[in-house]
Design a protein around this motif. Structure first.
Motif, PDB file in Angstrom:
ATOM      1  N   GLY A  91       0.829  -1.192   0.000  1.00 59.96           N
ATOM      2  CA  GLY A  91       0.000   0.000   0.000  1.00 59.96           C
ATOM      3  C   GLY A  91       0.867   1.246   0.000  1.00 59.96           C
ATOM      4  O   GLY A  91       2.077   1.193  -0.137  1.00 59.96           O
ATOM      5  N   ARG A  93       1.939   5.114  -1.527  1.00 64.64           N
ATOM      6  CA  ARG A  93       2.214   5.601  -2.873  1.00 64.64           C
ATOM      7  C   ARG A  93       3.634   6.128  -2.951  1.00 64.64           C
ATOM      8  O   ARG A  93       4.256   6.471  -1.945  1.00 64.64           O
ATOM      9  N   ARG A  95       5.639   8.905  -5.479  1.00 63.42           N
ATOM     10  CA  ARG A  95       5.582   9.864  -6.588  1.00 63.42           C
ATOM     11  C   ARG A  95       7.011  10.197  -7.002  1.00 63.42           C
ATOM     12  O   ARG A  95       7.785  10.717  -6.208  1.00 63.42           O
ATOM     13  N   ARG A 115       8.236  -2.762  -8.320  1.00 60.18           N
ATOM     14  CA  ARG A 115       6.863  -3.269  -8.459  1.00 60.18           C
ATOM     15  C   ARG A 115       6.785  -4.740  -8.097  1.00 60.18           C
ATOM     16  O   ARG A 115       5.817  -5.185  -7.467  1.00 60.18           O
ATOM     17  N   ASP A 120       1.634  -3.434  -4.311  1.00 64.92           N
ATOM     18  CA  ASP A 120       0.480  -2.645  -3.894  1.00 64.92           C
ATOM     19  C   ASP A 120       0.769  -1.152  -3.754  1.00 64.92           C
ATOM     20  O   ASP A 120      -0.128  -0.377  -3.433  1.00 64.92           O
ATOM     21  N   VAL A 121       2.011  -0.741  -3.976  1.00 67.87           N
ATOM     22  CA  VAL A 121       2.347   0.678  -3.883  1.00 67.87           C
ATOM     23  C   VAL A 121       1.903   1.380  -5.169  1.00 67.87           C
ATOM     24  O   VAL A 121       2.219   0.936  -6.271  1.00 67.87           O
ATOM     25  N   GLU A 122       1.158   2.454  -5.010  1.00 65.62           N
ATOM     26  CA  GLU A 122       0.716   3.239  -6.170  1.00 65.62           C
ATOM     27  C   GLU A 122       1.882   4.082  -6.687  1.00 65.62           C
ATOM     28  O   GLU A 122       2.494   4.839  -5.936  1.00 65.62           O
ATOM     29  N   THR A 124       3.450   6.932  -9.439  1.00 65.29           N
ATOM     30  CA  THR A 124       3.253   7.980 -10.436  1.00 65.29           C
ATOM     31  C   THR A 124       4.613   8.530 -10.820  1.00 65.29           C
ATOM     32  O   THR A 124       5.521   8.605  -9.988  1.00 65.29           O
TER      33      THR A 124
END
Length: 306
Positions: A91, A93, A95, A115, A120-122, A124
């Motif tokens: 979980g 995120r 960036r 990944r 589960d890490v978002e 961007t």
């Protein structure tokens, strides 16, 4: 002490209005879910549900327990999420900011490994030509950014709130069209004195771009003659023009080795034209995703290109 699994079953029935629909939502059989609910009623010492031909509804005691169950389950999920983040980055995120070369050649393998380890890490990714990534980190626009600095060049100011860590140092090398006299055959094996570029038609890489100004000045001092001025920082374009025979250029070694168009390559003497790629992040923040990514990138590319 109530079993969390049975509390979740009661909440599911309250939301679905039916034991059958709740069982489908939870992936249980109806008999299995009914057994869980029966055990919960025994633990509570009272009936929690009234079954009827259209489904099931909560009793007064069931309403009270569902309210509490939702709070307990929410807190447990929050705790599970926080512990998972600490243990395995499940979980959250990340960036990232990057410049073009790093985005093409450094980030893909690093992010693939990240990944795979932390699915589960978002993620961007945004583009920032150096030194803009430093400001983006300081402003909280991204969590970590890849940036670069050239030698020779004036030092770039880094805010006190931002930490900077070098991950790769590489020489700048000469690139020419394939078969060019300066890079062909045995000539390409030895370092070329920088002064030998005197009179060579030079594809000048972003002559007004601050990170490259020191390098452009060094090339001008030895008499390299600007042939084409590329006013935006695009090494893909520079190598394409070189490959077409419009001039020679001095680019980072990684760019030369991974050029999409064929070029001849030769190291320079002295090898003091360099580019340092660094990652920057906010120094006063603790972010498990950032820490995990930094460790991965440090392990993969924490070396010099010399």
């Amino acid at each position: 002490m109530y079993d969390p699994t049975r509390l979740a079953a009661l909440v599911a029935v309250a939301e679905a209005g039916s034991i059958t629909r709740a069982a489908q939502r939870l992936g249980y059989t109806v008999p299995a879910l009914s057994q869980q609910l029966a055990k919960l009623e025994r633990e509570a010492g009272t009936a929690l549900l009234v079954r009827h031909h259209r489904g099931a509804r909560l009793t007064g005691a069931g309403e009270v327990l569902v309210t509490t169950a939702r709070r307990v389950l929410d807190e447990m999920e929050r705790a599970r999420h926080e512990l998972a983040q600490l243990a395995g980055l499940s979980g959250g995120r990340l960036r990232l900011g990057t410049f073009t070369t790093a985005g093409m050649h450094l980030l893909p393998p690093a992010l693939t490994a990240f990944r795979r380890a932390h699915p589960d890490v978002e993620l961007t990714v945004a583009g920032y030509e150096p030194p803009l990534g430093i400001a983006a980190v300081a402003a909280g626009e991204v969590d970590v950014a890849l940036t670069h600095a050239y030698e020779p060049a004036a030092a770039v100011a880094v805010p006190a709130s931002v930490a900077q860590e070098p991950v790769l140092v590489e020489e700048l090398v000469l690139v020419t069209a394939p078969g060019h006299a300066l890079t062909a055959g045995t000539a390409g094996a030895a370092r070329l004195p920088l002064g030998e570029l005197a009179g060579q038609p030079l594809i000048s890489m972003a002559p007004t771009h601050p990170p490259r100004q020191g390098v452009e000045s060094a090339l001008a001092r030895v008499g390299a003659t600007p042939s084409v001025l590329v006013s935006t920082p695009s090494y893909v374009l520079v190598c394409a023009l070189v490959s077409a025979g419009l001039g020679v250029a001095v680019v980072p070694e990684m760019v030369a080795r991974m050029s999409a168009t064929p070029v001849g390559v030769r190291r320079l003497e002295p090898g003091d034209l360099r580019r340092t790629i660094s990652m920057v992040h906010r120094a006063d923040e603790t972010n498990p995703a950032v820490d995990g990514f930094r460790a991965l990138l440090r392990g993969a590319f924490g070396r010099t290109g010399a």
